[in-house]
Structure formats: structure tokens, C-alpha cells
Design a protein around this motif. Structure first.
Motif, short mmCIF file in Angstrom:
data_model
loop_
_atom_site.label_atom_id
_atom_site.label_comp_id
_atom_site.label_asym_id
_atom_site.label_seq_id
_atom_site.Cartn_x
_atom_site.Cartn_y
_atom_site.Cartn_z
N LYS A 33 0.65 -1.43 -0.13
CA LYS A 33 0.07 -0.01 -0.11
C LYS A 33 1.00 1.08 -0.06
CE LYS A 33 -1.02 0.05 5.04
NZ LYS A 33 -1.92 0.17 5.87
N ILE A 34 0.31 2.32 -0.49
CA ILE A 34 1.01 3.52 -0.56
C ILE A 34 0.31 4.72 -0.07
CG2 ILE A 34 0.52 3.85 -2.92
CD1 ILE A 34 3.22 4.99 -3.47
N ASN A 35 0.93 5.64 0.36
CA ASN A 35 0.08 6.59 1.18
C ASN A 35 -0.10 7.73 -0.07
OD1 ASN A 35 -0.80 9.25 2.06
ND2 ASN A 35 1.20 9.46 3.30
N ILE A 36 -1.35 7.88 -0.68
CA ILE A 36 -1.58 8.52 -2.01
C ILE A 36 -1.82 9.95 -1.54
CG2 ILE A 36 -2.70 6.81 -3.08
CD1 ILE A 36 -5.39 7.57 -2.16
N ALA A 37 -1.73 10.59 -0.25
CA ALA A 37 -1.87 11.86 0.10
C ALA A 37 -0.43 12.46 0.41
CB ALA A 37 -2.63 12.02 1.34
N LEU A 38 0.53 11.86 0.27
CA LEU A 38 2.07 12.41 0.70
C LEU A 38 2.22 13.51 -0.36
CD1 LEU A 38 4.53 11.88 2.40
CD2 LEU A 38 5.28 10.35 0.83
#
Length: 192
Positions: A33-38
Motif C-alpha cells: 500500500k502507498i500513502n496517496i496523500a503524501l
């Protein structure tokens, strides 16, 4: 997060024979999973001193207020923090790091009665009117993962402080917001 490349060989029919295509093709398989807000553009209803919205999605999970990693709104009855994900995503969860985790008994109330809304178009600055992704009623501890009841599609994610309380803690303070989901594509104008 890890990304795995899986070689995939395609075959070509030549007469009665099937032969491998000259170039192998690689299929991208997402395995984490990846932080899409970063690092995406963030804003908030108001800003107390210099504790801007962008401090809450800079990748720094430090929870001590003096670390410079926390956002903070002014004292008001309706507080919100928002991120523009710069694309359409199916949002599954939001991870929030609270302020000063060693003394969350007090600071946990800054994140009481919050609601996460998702919008496909830029929201107005007023009251919540997006699709509700998740709510969190009790005072929050050191951090919390808010799971969307079902994945919600949108470009903007806004966290509201739902409380209309006007004494002691009518503000929104947190030190990191991470949004998890996957990109969506359009097909004939429909989201999918």
C-alpha cells in the motif's frame, strides 16, 4: 510497499504454429500500500500561528508538537483539514497520527467527533456535504486507522471536526494524515 514485475510472454499464431512474441511484456503487480496523500496540496479551515495544513501530509510521523510536523486550526466551531489527491482514487482508509502521543489523554480530545468525507469535485468551505468515508467519535489515542465503510471514489478528502463544542478544544490538531486507496480510471465517462 513493494512493486513486483512479472514477466509475461505473449504468443503469436503463425499458421498452425504458436510462437513466442519477440518482446516479453511485463505486468506491474501492486503488492503493498502507498500513502496517496503524501506531499499533495493540503488546506485547512484556518491556521493557528504557522502550523499549516501541509505539515500533516509531509511524511513525518513525529508527534511532538515542537517537531514542526503538526497542523493546527484556530478555535472555531467547524474545523476541517483537506488534501487534493490530484486524481480520482478509490479510498479505503485514513491513518491519523495524533499530537504528543505521550500525553494523549489530553490531546486525544482534539480528534474527538471527527468525520472523513470524500468529494469528486472541490468542496465548498462550509459544512460537510461529501460522501462519508468514516467517523470516529471517542477521543483518539496516539494514532488511529479509520476504515471506510466501503471504498469511496473521489479526488478530495476532508476531515471535519463534527463537534459543535465551543469550550476548551474547538480545534483540529494532528501530526500526520495518510490516505490509502488505489487509482481509478474512467471508461466511457463512468468510474470503475
Amino acid at each position: 510497499m513493494s512493486i513486483e514485475y512479472i514477466p509475461q510472454m505473449f504468443w503469436v499464431q503463425i499458421g498452425d504454429l504458436e510462437v513466442p512474441d519477440k518482446m516479453p511484456t511485463f505486468i506491474l503487480k501492486y503488492t503493498g500500500k502507498i500513502n496517496i496523500a503524501l506531499g499533495k496540496p493540503a488546506s485547512q479551515s484556518t491556521t493557528w500561528r504557522n502550523f499549516s495544513a501541509s505539515r500533516a501530509n509531509n511524511g513525518n510521523r513525529a508527534s511532538h508538537f515542537s517537531s514542526g510536523s503538526c497542523s493546527h486550526t484556530e478555535h472555531e466551531t467547524t474545523n476541517w483539514w483537506q488534501v487534493d489527491l490530484q486524481g480520482m482514487y478509490s479510498i479505503a482508509s485514513v491513518f491519523i497520527v495524533n499530537r504528543d502521543t505521550q500525553i494523549t489523554g489530553y490531546y486525544g480530545y482534539f480528534l474527538q467527533d471527527i468525520e472523513v468525507h470524500v468529494f469528486q469535485e472541490a468542496p465548498s468551505s462550509g459544512l460537510p456535504n461529501g460522501t462519508v468515508c468514516a467517523t470516529h467519535i471517542p477521543a483518539m489515542g496516539a494514532n488511529a486507522t479509520l476504515q471506510c465503510e466501503a471504498p469511496v471514489i473521489g479526488r478530495y478528502l476532508r476531515i471535519y471536526r463534527r463537534s459543535s463544542e465551543t469550550v476548551e478544544t474547538p480545534k483540529l490538531v494532528f501530526c500526520e494524515v495518510e490516505v490509502y486507496g488505489r487509482p481509478v480510471t474512467t471508461c466511457g465517462g463512468m468510474w470503475g
